[in-house]
Design an enzyme around this catalytic site. Structure first.
Site, mmCIF file in Angstrom:
data_model
loop_
_atom_site.group_PDB
_atom_site.id
_atom_site.type_symbol
_atom_site.label_atom_id
_atom_site.label_comp_id
_atom_site.label_asym_id
_atom_site.label_seq_id
_atom_site.Cartn_x
_atom_site.Cartn_y
_atom_site.Cartn_z
ATOM 1 N N ASP A 47 -10.400 36.811 -33.736
ATOM 2 C CA ASP A 47 -10.325 35.425 -33.763
ATOM 3 C C ASP A 47 -10.760 35.116 -33.316
ATOM 4 O O ASP A 47 -11.589 33.175 -32.565
ATOM 5 C CB ASP A 47 -8.552 34.973 -33.291
ATOM 6 C CG ASP A 47 -7.751 35.955 -33.945
ATOM 7 O OD1 ASP A 47 -7.840 35.653 -34.843
ATOM 8 O OD2 ASP A 47 -6.762 35.588 -33.015
ATOM 9 N N ASP B 131 0.490 -1.133 0.011
ATOM 10 C CA ASP B 131 -0.193 0.757 -0.202
ATOM 11 C C ASP B 131 0.688 1.399 0.293
ATOM 12 O O ASP B 131 0.505 2.825 -0.738
ATOM 13 C CB ASP B 131 -0.788 0.445 1.210
ATOM 14 C CG ASP B 131 -2.576 -0.878 0.507
ATOM 15 O OD1 ASP B 131 -2.709 -0.661 -0.469
ATOM 16 O OD2 ASP B 131 -3.059 -0.312 1.605
ATOM 17 N N GLY C 143 -6.432 23.353 -33.443
ATOM 18 C CA GLY C 143 -6.838 22.686 -33.976
ATOM 19 C C GLY C 143 -7.680 23.408 -35.479
ATOM 20 O O GLY C 143 -7.652 22.698 -36.355
ATOM 21 N N LEU C 144 -7.641 25.147 -35.468
ATOM 22 C CA LEU C 144 -8.069 26.015 -36.399
ATOM 23 C C LEU C 144 -6.521 26.154 -37.162
ATOM 24 O O LEU C 144 -6.927 25.265 -38.425
ATOM 25 C CB LEU C 144 -8.547 27.123 -35.995
ATOM 26 C CG LEU C 144 -8.481 28.835 -36.208
ATOM 27 C CD1 LEU C 144 -9.978 27.792 -37.065
ATOM 28 C CD2 LEU C 144 -8.528 29.791 -36.129
#
Ligand code: SF4
Length: 555
Positions: A300, A36, A435-436
């Site tokens: 943007d 543990d 992503g853009l």
């Protein structure tokens, strides 16, 4: 109990470890089998803490089970007290040890240790880590404040007692702990914010406090419940027993930070400064102090408006994220949920406000499925959702524990207050911008900048000249294509005439769509769209033609 590969929360004794490790002068004796001790790694590896947690494990083995494990517990407690000389001792057991029923806390109680001791009874099979942290913190505060409990019927302290005592108002910041999300930086940010309003901090706990600090908790005029998962029960108990009011607004996001300050001023009977008074429909001065509102209205960001966001986190961060996403960034929340069963009611209420049904689960595969079905474009979650989002190819930002080592940054990176709102803007919006950019790279992939073997403006990476087998002359590579002859001033060239003709094709809505494209690629989009229009003999370039060109070049 189910064996699982990944889990949002550990067992409750890990929560108790978080409290012990967050504090100074506290030691935890944990009756637990060999193995543990893995939990130490959460603090040394993920939190990058330089010290092992202040925990003594009894580490019993299979062969000990035939003998007297209670004696092992008592020996471990005695040795821990002698060696570490703690100012307060926690005694408890892990899930496996619970089955042996040695009752280590009761054993410690009979040992006359001469140190405040908390017998932790944490039901490992029905409760989890955050509950364990909250219960440990509550039991520790209760034990240490026992001698100060006001007699029944004592009137509540006046909210303006600070004024009567001729001092500044002061509050406690309760709940920050190790393995929480950005707690260290949130405490700094909120301490600064309070100082700007003439409010002192009496005690921050458990993070960085000692048992003696907990004994000073009743000297504050109010308790700020910064992280309800950890401090909720203790704040309610302090309110009931000492009459100390609780500030419950969690200051994550612009609106919540302003609401937090307004609530705090009300609770402390302080006059509300002009910059916290909202004008009709306008953000107040204080709300303008973060860059988030302006950035989220910038050009943007029009690309980000209406983005479909899926949120899953602990209750505090999930509720805050839903509010920021829907009210401050203009996103559309398409999923909201939490693994915090204790705060499920609050999450359900937040989801209902958005017309959603909250997802309350601790099964990450259920969350992953919901994320996919919601057709999300951005995921805000824990490190588990980061893995799921990666599998689904979705951008993701981590907003809550459980966290990974990269979510414990060396730099200042709060979530709360004005600066926290800036950090949130950056960490949520940048994955979307990436992503853009990838989308734009797809659109222009035939252009020389994006093909294999492309060269920099200095000629680095220039491919060998084709055909001759000879390397291209250095001078030629650096100079690039031959320059056009320079026309005499005032002369109209054929190229100018073509340009003018093409420009006249643009309709107002085409130009308007073009203006929404980030400036650094706008010129290229214009050129590609005009080439597309010329090839097809289009009589005008409107928004539709622009997007047809985009589709053509993305193919
Ligand atoms: S890399 Fe991912 S799966 Fe591996 S330990 Fe870290 S969070 Fe867990």
């Amino acid at each position: 109990m189910e064996l699982t590969l990944w889990t949002y929360e550990g067992p409750p004794h890990v929560g108790a470890m978080r409290i012990a490790t967050s504090m100074e002068g506290v030691h935890y004796v944990l009756h637990a089998p060999q193995g543990d001790t893995y939990a130490d790694l959460l603090f040394t590896m993920i939190e990058r803490r330089g010290l092992r947690p202040p925990v003594t494990y009894t580490t019993f083995q299979a062969r000990d089970l035939g003998g007297d494990t209670a004696e092992l517990v008592q020996r471990s407690i005695r040795q821990a007290v002698e060696r570490f000389q703690p100012e307060a001792l926690l005694v408890g057991e892990s899930c496996t040890a619970e089955l042996i029923q040695d009752q280590p806390g009761a054993l410690a109680g009979g040992m006359n240790l001469g140190v405040p001791m908390v017998n932790l009874e944490l039901p490992a099979y029905s409760k989890k880590e955050n509950w364990g942290a909250a219960e440990t913190f509550y039991q520790l505060v209760r034990t240490l404040l026992k001698a100060q409990l006001p007699a029944p019927g004592t009137p509540k302290p006046s909210p303006s007692r600070w004024r009567d005592e001729g001092r500044r108002p002061r509050v406690n910041l309760l709940g920050p702990s190790l393995l929480g999300f950005r707690c260290r930086d949130d405490v700094l940010e909120i301490t600064r914010l309070l100082a700007e309003h003439g409010i002192d901090v009496a005690v921050v706990a458990p993070l960085g406090s000692r048992p003696a600090d907990l004994e000073r908790i009743p000297t504050a005029d109010a308790n700020v419940c910064l992280y309800p998962e950890v401090a909720g029960p203790v704040c309610s108990w302090l309110e009931r027993s000492f009459g100390t009011p609780v500030v419950r607004t969690v200051p994550i996001g612009i609106g919540a930070t302003a609401a937090f300050l307004r609530e705090l001023h009300g609770v402390l009977d302080l006059a509300l400064p002009a910059d916290l008074q909202s004008l009709e429909g306008q953000p107040s001065e204080a709300e303008r102090r973060s860059r988030l509102p302006w950035y989220s209205r910038s050009v943007d960001s029009t690309y980000l408006t209406g983005k479909r966001v899926f949120i899953f986190a602990d209750a505090t961060h999930a509720i805050a994220a839903a509010r920021i996403a829907s009210k401050e960034l203009g996103f559309q929340v398409v999923g909201l949920g939490s693994y915090s069963r204790e705060q499920a009611r609050e999450v359900r209420a937040a989801a209902a406000e958005l017309g959603l049904e909250a997802l309350i689960t601790d099964d990450y595969l259920v969350v992953e499925k919901a994320m996919g079905e919601a057709a999300a474009e951005l995921v805000l979650g824990t490190q588990m959702e980061r893995h799921s989002a990666k599998r689904l190819g979705l951008p993701c930002a981590v907003i809550s524990a459980p966290l990974h080592v990269q979510d414990v940054p060396a730099r200042y990176s709060p979530q709360m207050g004005w600066e926290g709102a800036n950090v949130i803007f950056d960490s949520w919006v940048h994955p979307l911008m990436m992503g853009l950019e990838e989308h734009l790279i797809g659109m222009f992939r035939h252009d020389f900048e994006f093909v294999d073997g492309h060269r920099s403006h200095l000629g680095d990476g220039a491919p060998a000249a084709a055909g001759t087998g000879e390397p291209e002359a250095a001078g030629t590579a650096a100079a690039g294509p031959a320059a056009d002859p320079v026309p005499a001033p005032g002369t109209t060239t054929a190229a100018d005439a073509v340009r003018e003709a093409l420009e006249s094709l643009w309709t107002a809505d085409g130009e308007a769509e073009l203006a929404k494209i980030p400036f650094f690629v706008r010129g290229k989009v214009r050129k590609n769209t005009e080439a597309f229009a010329r090839e097809r003999g289009l009589a005008r370039i409107d928004a539709e033609a622009l997007y047809d060109a985009k589709a053509h070049f993305s193919r």
